[in-house]
Design a protein around this motif. Sequence first.
Motif, PDB file in Angstrom:
ATOM      1  N   VAL A   1       0.859  -1.192   0.000  1.00 48.00           N
ATOM      2  CA  VAL A   1       0.000   0.000   0.000  1.00 48.00           C
ATOM      3  C   VAL A   1       0.894   1.241   0.000  1.00 48.00           C
ATOM      4  O   VAL A   1       0.656   2.205  -0.730  1.00 48.00           O
ATOM      5  CB  VAL A   1      -0.969  -0.010   1.206  1.00 48.00           C
ATOM      6  CG1 VAL A   1      -1.738   1.299   1.291  1.00 48.00           C
ATOM      7  CG2 VAL A   1      -1.916  -1.199   1.123  1.00 48.00           C
ATOM      8  N   HIS A   2       1.934   1.207   0.820  1.00 47.87           N
ATOM      9  CA  HIS A   2       2.903   2.296   0.903  1.00 47.87           C
ATOM     10  C   HIS A   2       3.496   2.616  -0.473  1.00 47.87           C
ATOM     11  O   HIS A   2       3.623   3.781  -0.855  1.00 47.87           O
ATOM     12  CB  HIS A   2       4.016   1.888   1.882  1.00 47.87           C
ATOM     13  CG  HIS A   2       5.283   2.660   1.763  1.00 47.87           C
ATOM     14  ND1 HIS A   2       5.491   3.839   2.431  1.00 47.87           N
ATOM     15  CD2 HIS A   2       6.413   2.419   1.057  1.00 47.87           C
ATOM     16  CE1 HIS A   2       6.699   4.292   2.148  1.00 47.87           C
ATOM     17  NE2 HIS A   2       7.272   3.441   1.319  1.00 47.87           N
TER      18      HIS A   2
ATOM     19  N   SER B   1       0.857  11.847   3.037  1.00 49.82           N
ATOM     20  CA  SER B   1       0.465  11.489   4.410  1.00 49.82           C
ATOM     21  C   SER B   1       0.199   9.986   4.535  1.00 49.82           C
ATOM     22  O   SER B   1       0.599   9.359   5.518  1.00 49.82           O
ATOM     23  CB  SER B   1      -0.760  12.288   4.847  1.00 49.82           C
ATOM     24  OG  SER B   1      -1.855  12.031   3.974  1.00 49.82           O
ATOM     25  N   ALA B   2      -0.434   9.397   3.540  1.00 43.82           N
ATOM     26  CA  ALA B   2      -0.687   7.953   3.560  1.00 43.82           C
ATOM     27  C   ALA B   2       0.625   7.188   3.420  1.00 43.82           C
ATOM     28  O   ALA B   2       0.825   6.156   4.062  1.00 43.82           O
ATOM     29  CB  ALA B   2      -1.653   7.571   2.445  1.00 43.82           C
ATOM     30  N   HIS B   3       1.519   7.709   2.607  1.00 44.74           N
ATOM     31  CA  HIS B   3       2.832   7.110   2.414  1.00 44.74           C
ATOM     32  C   HIS B   3       3.582   7.040   3.749  1.00 44.74           C
ATOM     33  O   HIS B   3       4.108   5.991   4.130  1.00 44.74           O
ATOM     34  CB  HIS B   3       3.600   7.965   1.393  1.00 44.74           C
ATOM     35  CG  HIS B   3       4.915   7.434   0.985  1.00 44.74           C
ATOM     36  ND1 HIS B   3       5.059   6.472   0.012  1.00 44.74           N
ATOM     37  CD2 HIS B   3       6.162   7.732   1.401  1.00 44.74           C
ATOM     38  CE1 HIS B   3       6.343   6.207  -0.146  1.00 44.74           C
ATOM     39  NE2 HIS B   3       7.032   6.956   0.688  1.00 44.74           N
ATOM     40  N   LYS B   4       3.600   8.138   4.470  1.00 45.95           N
ATOM     41  CA  LYS B   4       4.283   8.197   5.774  1.00 45.95           C
ATOM     42  C   LYS B   4       3.582   7.310   6.810  1.00 45.95           C
ATOM     43  O   LYS B   4       4.243   6.643   7.605  1.00 45.95           O
ATOM     44  CB  LYS B   4       4.345   9.645   6.283  1.00 45.95           C
ATOM     45  CG  LYS B   4       5.195  10.565   5.439  1.00 45.95           C
ATOM     46  CD  LYS B   4       6.634  10.102   5.342  1.00 45.95           C
ATOM     47  CE  LYS B   4       7.394  10.382   6.612  1.00 45.95           C
ATOM     48  NZ  LYS B   4       8.803   9.981   6.541  1.00 45.95           N
TER      49      LYS B   4
ATOM     50  N   GLN C   1      -4.274   3.223  17.548  1.00 43.28           N
ATOM     51  CA  GLN C   1      -3.744   4.555  17.277  1.00 43.28           C
ATOM     52  C   GLN C   1      -3.554   4.756  15.767  1.00 43.28           C
ATOM     53  O   GLN C   1      -3.926   5.799  15.222  1.00 43.28           O
ATOM     54  CB  GLN C   1      -2.410   4.727  17.999  1.00 43.28           C
ATOM     55  CG  GLN C   1      -1.758   6.066  17.780  1.00 43.28           C
ATOM     56  CD  GLN C   1      -0.362   6.115  18.370  1.00 43.28           C
ATOM     57  OE1 GLN C   1       0.452   5.227  18.102  1.00 43.28           O
ATOM     58  NE2 GLN C   1      -0.098   7.125  19.179  1.00 43.28           N
ATOM     59  N   LEU C   2      -3.023   3.750  15.095  1.00 45.17           N
ATOM     60  CA  LEU C   2      -2.824   3.846  13.647  1.00 45.17           C
ATOM     61  C   LEU C   2      -4.153   3.925  12.900  1.00 45.17           C
ATOM     62  O   LEU C   2      -4.282   4.678  11.930  1.00 45.17           O
ATOM     63  CB  LEU C   2      -1.995   2.659  13.145  1.00 45.17           C
ATOM     64  CG  LEU C   2      -0.529   2.656  13.591  1.00 45.17           C
ATOM     65  CD1 LEU C   2       0.101   1.286  13.335  1.00 45.17           C
ATOM     66  CD2 LEU C   2       0.257   3.758  12.903  1.00 45.17           C
ATOM     67  N   VAL C   3      -5.141   3.157  13.349  1.00 40.09           N
ATOM     68  CA  VAL C   3      -6.472   3.222  12.726  1.00 40.09           C
ATOM     69  C   VAL C   3      -7.037   4.635  12.873  1.00 40.09           C
ATOM     70  O   VAL C   3      -7.597   5.200  11.926  1.00 40.09           O
ATOM     71  CB  VAL C   3      -7.431   2.170  13.340  1.00 40.09           C
ATOM     72  CG1 VAL C   3      -8.871   2.454  12.959  1.00 40.09           C
ATOM     73  CG2 VAL C   3      -7.028   0.776  12.900  1.00 40.09           C
ATOM     74  N   TYR C   4      -6.874   5.228  14.041  1.00 37.18           N
ATOM     75  CA  TYR C   4      -7.325   6.605  14.266  1.00 37.18           C
ATOM     76  C   TYR C   4      -6.647   7.551  13.279  1.00 37.18           C
ATOM     77  O   TYR C   4      -7.296   8.416  12.690  1.00 37.18           O
ATOM     78  CB  TYR C   4      -7.038   7.020  15.709  1.00 37.18           C
ATOM     79  CG  TYR C   4      -7.340   8.460  16.005  1.00 37.18           C
ATOM     80  CD1 TYR C   4      -8.649   8.921  16.077  1.00 37.18           C
ATOM     81  CD2 TYR C   4      -6.308   9.375  16.200  1.00 37.18           C
ATOM     82  CE1 TYR C   4      -8.926  10.259  16.338  1.00 37.18           C
ATOM     83  CE2 TYR C   4      -6.573  10.704  16.467  1.00 37.18           C
ATOM     84  CZ  TYR C   4      -7.884  11.138  16.532  1.00 37.18           C
ATOM     85  OH  TYR C   4      -8.154  12.457  16.786  1.00 37.18           O
ATOM     86  N   LEU C   5      -5.349   7.369  13.071  1.00 38.30           N
ATOM     87  CA  LEU C   5      -4.622   8.240  12.147  1.00 38.30           C
ATOM     88  C   LEU C   5      -5.075   8.065  10.704  1.00 38.30           C
ATOM     89  O   LEU C   5      -4.982   9.002   9.908  1.00 38.30           O
ATOM     90  CB  LEU C   5      -3.112   8.001  12.271  1.00 38.30           C
ATOM     91  CG  LEU C   5      -2.490   8.442  13.591  1.00 38.30           C
ATOM     92  CD1 LEU C   5      -1.027   8.012  13.664  1.00 38.30           C
ATOM     93  CD2 LEU C   5      -2.635   9.942  13.804  1.00 38.30           C
ATOM     94  N   THR C   6      -5.585   6.889  10.342  1.00 39.98           N
ATOM     95  CA  THR C   6      -6.093   6.704   8.979  1.00 39.98           C
ATOM     96  C   THR C   6      -7.294   7.597   8.721  1.00 39.98           C
ATOM     97  O   THR C   6      -7.545   7.975   7.583  1.00 39.98           O
ATOM     98  CB  THR C   6      -6.479   5.242   8.670  1.00 39.98           C
ATOM     99  OG1 THR C   6      -7.586   4.859   9.481  1.00 39.98           O
ATOM    100  CG2 THR C   6      -5.314   4.303   8.840  1.00 39.98           C
TER     101      THR C   6
END
Length: 143
Positions: free
Chosen positions: A34-35, A42-45, A126-131
């Motif tokens: 995906v990266h 932002s999605a890349h990071k 936390q990562l899901v929240y950032l998505t």
Amino acid sequence: MSDIYIEITNTMNNKVLYDSIVKILLYADMIKLVHLTTEKYSAHKLCDEATDAVRSYCDELSEKSFGYFGGPKFKDFNIKQDVFVTDDLEEILGHINDLLVILRKKYEDVDCLVSTIDDFSGKLNQLVYLTSFDKISDYKMKN
């Protein structure tokens, strides 16, 4: 008790663990794909951060479990695992978390594993929240 019996028993008792580790590593590779295909910085990071976190926590979980139960043999791992294929980071993280729920239930009496699983799950949340920020950034206001 023979060493062969102990080895077979250990492998059978921890098959769910070994399969889950392989699946988590496959999901980490999927996040990396995906990266490589995302067009948003932002999605890349975020994918970079998610890949690193998933691999790091998987390594910690593996090392603690092998320290507790004894290390597996290479042949104990089965690379042929069914994993859900998607390019949605949130879904991938959800599938990893589903595996952690199963492991937490199976090893609920092993404190060092429960602690690591809980920390891993917390990082996934936390990562899901950032998505969600990335999805919000696609919103276009009407003039």
